[in-house]
Design a protein around this motif. Structure first.
Motif, PDB file in Angstrom:
ATOM      1  N   ASP A 127       2.333  22.234   9.455  1.00  0.00           N
ATOM      2  CA  ASP A 127       1.623  20.960   9.601  1.00  0.00           C
ATOM      3  C   ASP A 127       1.637  20.140   8.328  1.00  0.00           C
ATOM      4  OD1 ASP A 127       0.293  21.314  12.356  1.00  0.00           O
ATOM      5  OD2 ASP A 127      -0.282  23.154  11.321  1.00  0.00           O
TER       6      ASP A 127
ATOM      7  N   TYR B 125       7.574  32.081  16.862  1.00  0.00           N
ATOM      8  CA  TYR B 125       6.365  31.366  16.451  1.00  0.00           C
ATOM      9  C   TYR B 125       5.511  31.073  17.676  1.00  0.00           C
ATOM     10  CZ  TYR B 125       3.278  27.872  14.388  1.00  0.00           C
ATOM     11  OH  TYR B 125       2.177  27.170  13.959  1.00  0.00           O
TER      12      TYR B 125
ATOM     13  N   ASP C 183       2.013  29.224  18.784  1.00  0.00           N
ATOM     14  CA  ASP C 183       1.028  28.233  18.369  1.00  0.00           C
ATOM     15  C   ASP C 183      -0.056  28.137  19.447  1.00  0.00           C
ATOM     16  OD1 ASP C 183      -0.232  26.256  16.939  1.00  0.00           O
ATOM     17  OD2 ASP C 183       1.035  24.639  17.706  1.00  0.00           O
TER      18      ASP C 183
ATOM     19  N   SER D 226      -6.490  25.180  15.560  1.00  0.00           N
ATOM     20  CA  SER D 226      -5.218  25.725  16.022  1.00  0.00           C
ATOM     21  C   SER D 226      -4.818  26.880  15.118  1.00  0.00           C
ATOM     22  CB  SER D 226      -4.110  24.662  16.001  1.00  0.00           C
ATOM     23  OG  SER D 226      -4.368  23.625  16.908  1.00  0.00           O
TER      24      SER D 226
ATOM     25  N   GLY E 272      -1.570  29.843  14.391  1.00  0.00           N
ATOM     26  CA  GLY E 272      -0.167  30.149  14.635  1.00  0.00           C
ATOM     27  C   GLY E 272       0.208  31.508  14.085  1.00  0.00           C
TER      28      GLY E 272
ATOM     29  N   THR F  65      -0.456  30.633  10.424  1.00  0.00           N
ATOM     30  CA  THR F  65      -0.768  29.234  10.157  1.00  0.00           C
ATOM     31  C   THR F  65      -2.128  28.913  10.764  1.00  0.00           C
ATOM     32  OG1 THR F  65       0.190  28.315  12.201  1.00  0.00           O
ATOM     33  CG2 THR F  65       1.693  28.675  10.350  1.00  0.00           C
TER      34      THR F  65
END
Length: 359
Positions: A33, A91, A93, A101, A103, A152
């Protein structure tokens, strides 16, 4: 001596249903991001890949297989060309709610031939799309391949303010990791950033502030061919490893004019007296300078200062066609050198990708 250089990208994308997309191409990929990525970035040269992306409710899942090569690894023969390697990336998410959010990421890099020239071919175990399954097997079996996992997170504090971060773990050995003894096997990096819009309630005035760091020898493997690179360029952060970086970007749009300013400071440790201190990803971590006591920016401590400003006039928003003028100042200094660079840039361009000059 001959040189052959080209920059070509191409994509074919097919969406057989609203739940899945299939993309094949010769291009780059980016996960994250922020402005940088500590997991998979678009700073390296393009490469062939196949990508599957699935969507189900608040979850998006990506499986990516890539064909890479490294011209810095000694060739097995002139006819064989550059040494080849493969990469698989997963990945997931998850939009937990409207604000948060999370990840989950994993990757594996493997050589298509060993240093003796024995062909390995494609390991069909890497076709398994289940995240984290193969890296766990690799770690427990002592595989020579280079596996990495990552996390993430993104949290929206308000409509205009978002905080985000990443953590990449290249290798984990509990006794060294928790003792903080500076082992070259303590290989990890992380990112923390914040971005927002409409500063001081000024419409279209946006900002980003970001910090990135990676321990020495992060992204390196037991052998050169499995290092986390493509065409000898990092697949994650442009500075490789053994660095700390802070940067800020401000952007303002007014009618068809676009103004951008960027400031960056980084410190890192370069190789010294022919010895590797952990920044050069082409050198296996088995050749680390110290078995304990390693620290970020060790080696030839180098400071990088970078400033850039650009003003553009958008001629055609549909194609992002713009007239642009800018200025760049770059200073890189250490105990041996002090390099200053100043540039004035101008031109007409149409671009839908990041063009990096800040390294």
């Amino acid at each position: 001596m001959s040189l052959d250089w080209s920059y070509v990208t191409a994509l074919i994308s097919y969406t057989p249903s609203k739940y899945i997309n299939v993309t094949a191409g010769y291009d780059k990929n980016f996960i994250g991001d922020g402005y940088r990525s500590m997991l998979l970035s678009d700073v390296s040269s393009p490469y062939p890949f196949l990508k599957l992306t699935g969507n189900l409710g608040n979850v998006q899942y990506m499986a990516l297989w890539a064909s890479l090569q490294d011209p810095t690894v000694p060739k097995l023969s002139y006819e064989a060309g550059n040494r080849k390697k493969g990469g698989v990336f997963h990945y997931l998410d998850w939009n937990v709610n409207n604000r948060l959010s999370l990840g989950f990421f994993d990757s594996i890099i493997w050589g298509q031939t060993d240093d003796l020239g024995n062909e390995r071919g494609f390991d069909w175990g890497y076709a398994n799309p289940i995240i984290f399954l193969r890296p766990v097997i690799e770690a427990s079996s002592g595989s020579p391949d280079n596996s990495m996992i990552g996390l993430t997170a993104k949290y929206k504090f308000a409509k205009e303010i978002v905080a985000y971060g990443q953590f990449s773990l290249d290798e984990f050995e509990a006794s060294n990791f928790f003792s903080s003894n500076g082992s070259p096997r303590n290989k990890y990096g992380w990112q923390l950033g914040v971005r927002g819009a409409d500063i001081f309630k000024i419409e279209n005035l946006n900002y980003l502030l970001e910090y990135n760091t990676a321990k020495p020898y992060t992204y390196t493997g037991r052998t050169q061919i499995v290092n986390y690179t493509g065409y000898a360029e990092p697949l994650a952060h442009r500075l490789g490893a053994n660095f700390r970086e802070v940067l800020g970007i401000v952007n303002y749009s007014w009618k068809r004019f676009d103004f951008t300013g960027q400031l960056q400071y980084a410190k890192y440790g370069l190789s010294l007296n022919g010895q590797d201190y952990g920044r050069d990803l082409s050198i296996p971590y088995s050749e680390a300078i110290n078995q304990t006591g390693n620290f970020t920016s060790q080696g030839l401590r180098t400071d990088l200062y970078y400033a850039e400003g650009r003003v553009a006039y958008i001629i055609n928003p549909k194609y992002n066609l713009r007239l642009e003028v800018g200025g760049i100042y770059r200073n890189e200094r250490n105990a041996l050198t002090n390099n200053n660079t100043g540039l004035i840039t101008f031109g007409l361009r149409s671009s839908f990708r990041n063009l990096y000059t800040d390294f």
